[in-house]
Design an enzyme around this catalytic site. Sequence first.
Site, short mmCIF file in Angstrom:
data_model
loop_
_atom_site.label_atom_id
_atom_site.label_comp_id
_atom_site.label_asym_id
_atom_site.label_seq_id
_atom_site.Cartn_x
_atom_site.Cartn_y
_atom_site.Cartn_z
N CYS A 174 -49.15 19.11 79.94
CA CYS A 174 -48.34 18.05 79.36
C CYS A 174 -48.66 17.92 77.86
O CYS A 174 -48.32 18.80 77.09
CB CYS A 174 -48.55 16.74 80.11
SG CYS A 174 -47.29 15.49 79.78
N HIS A 212 -47.23 18.37 85.50
CA HIS A 212 -48.59 18.09 85.98
C HIS A 212 -48.84 18.81 87.30
O HIS A 212 -48.64 18.23 88.39
CB HIS A 212 -48.78 16.58 86.17
CG HIS A 212 -48.85 15.81 84.89
ND1 HIS A 212 -50.03 15.54 84.25
CD2 HIS A 212 -47.86 15.27 84.13
CE1 HIS A 212 -49.78 14.84 83.15
NE2 HIS A 212 -48.46 14.68 83.04
N GLU A 264 -51.50 19.43 88.81
CA GLU A 264 -52.60 18.87 89.59
C GLU A 264 -52.12 17.97 90.71
O GLU A 264 -52.82 17.78 91.72
CB GLU A 264 -53.58 18.10 88.69
CG GLU A 264 -53.04 16.82 88.05
CD GLU A 264 -52.37 17.03 86.71
OE1 GLU A 264 -52.28 16.06 85.93
OE2 GLU A 264 -51.93 18.17 86.43
#
Length: 536
Positions: free
Chosen positions: A380, A506, A508
């Site tokens: 990001c 993102h 994750e």
Amino acid sequence: MHTKFIFITGGVLSSLGKGLASASIGALLESRGLRVTFQKLDPYINVDPGTMNPFQHGEVFVTEDGAETDLDLGHYERFTHAVMSKKNNFTTGKVYETVIRKERRGDYLGKTIQVIPHITDEIKQRVLALAGEVDIALVEIGGTVGDIEGQPFLEAIRQLKSDLGGRNACYIHLTLVPYMKTSGEVKTKPTQHSVKALREIGIQPDILLCRTEKFLSKEIKAKIALFCNVDADAVITAKDVESIYEVPLLFHQEGLDGKILEVLNIWTGAPRLEKWEEVVHRARNPKHDVTVGMVGKYVSLAESYKSLNEALTHGGIANECRVDIRFIDSEELEQKGPDALLGGLDGILVPGGFGTRGIEGKILAASHARKKEVPFFGICLGMQTAIISIARDLCRLDRANSSEFDPETPYPVIDLMHEQVGVTAKGATMRLGAYPCSLLKDSLASRIYGAEEIRERHRHRYEVNNAFRDVLGRQGLAASGLSPSGDLVEIVEWKGHPWFLGCQFHPEFKSRPLDPHPLFRDFIRAALENRSSRPA
């Protein structure tokens, strides 16, 4: 089977791990073949955590459908196959906002609006919306028993057990049993007081999870059971563990899943926990070690990067190595320089964030990784700072920046898209949730994913400025992931570097211990190769 509910509350003090306990229970029930979902009820008055400072609240977790939610929803997804959405997290603010809107429309036909029944009915309606698609819904109540703001939620779940019927609801209470080193004994009084407070509002827990340092003896369990009016086998040790992924195995060892099934009158086969055992084995017995520097703005609170920390751990599990995360304050990096703080790292990760503070430190980290050929992963804002560093260092675009940080920059390589100009509200006005992305053939990204099309979750306003794509491309920065229309840059990578990749999304948020995200798996692999190639 119709949906049954488990309500999970906490007492004594915060941060005992209700979210982790809920997720672990979900994992155990799922291992027995049951379909599960979750819900987190947060007593604060914010409508959602999207505008809250990470130092106050920790990470904001983003769902597939674009909800900005509590970080516990990340635990729920990591431990199970459940996919969270907007209905899986709501706050006091959201409830009151809805009730007041209904009152203004005249939905209540002029009645006096009160906490009971109008607020509690709205809470119950949102909880019951989970029914129908799953076997078990686990509902976690934020905060601790005794918090004034949590009372409407506790009253709502008290009513729900009567509404649903005794065999269709289970109350689990997480509490603390401290170990006093001076006397060498554990103390049950905090648990007794916590359960007393819960019973005063009409909730009798069916099961107690006792957070403690050591396994509780049969005598201590019997004492807690006697004073808290529960069965002796309903007192479960929630012992501290080295890896959070041990918790489902520990709970099973204590008989928690069996007791829940007894309370809810459910029959299942034995749990299949082989994959969890393999994850724990790999986490406990790594063959290698790597050190990754995370250069961020919120590093003094590890909860700010909860999903990132876990995704790096998953990447380590996939590569049979322990990942040592070195948290590096980007403001300190600006002051001391990269040589002082970034030496000896096997990989560098620059995460997302908002605001101008510490930005130059992130740009320095990206430049250092590029020049020293250290594997670099920008997520990001981390991707955006990498692009700014290349624009300044290689494209000779002095003062290149994001218009977020320097509205007067002559080279806004990161900028707002036209439809975003003029947006002033802070809450839920970003590109949020899952978006498709097309990968460039034969790129690093396509090799890692092994696919041509992917979907990943976003949380940002600013985008790569298309006016500068050509000049950046001539210096070796490839846009290897684009939106299907080609208008939005989703992934960049720098040619001629062992591993240099940035993504606007993102990743994750979609990593799980049983299924590590491809980008984290490959980043840790590259870091491991970098470590092994350096002179001893």
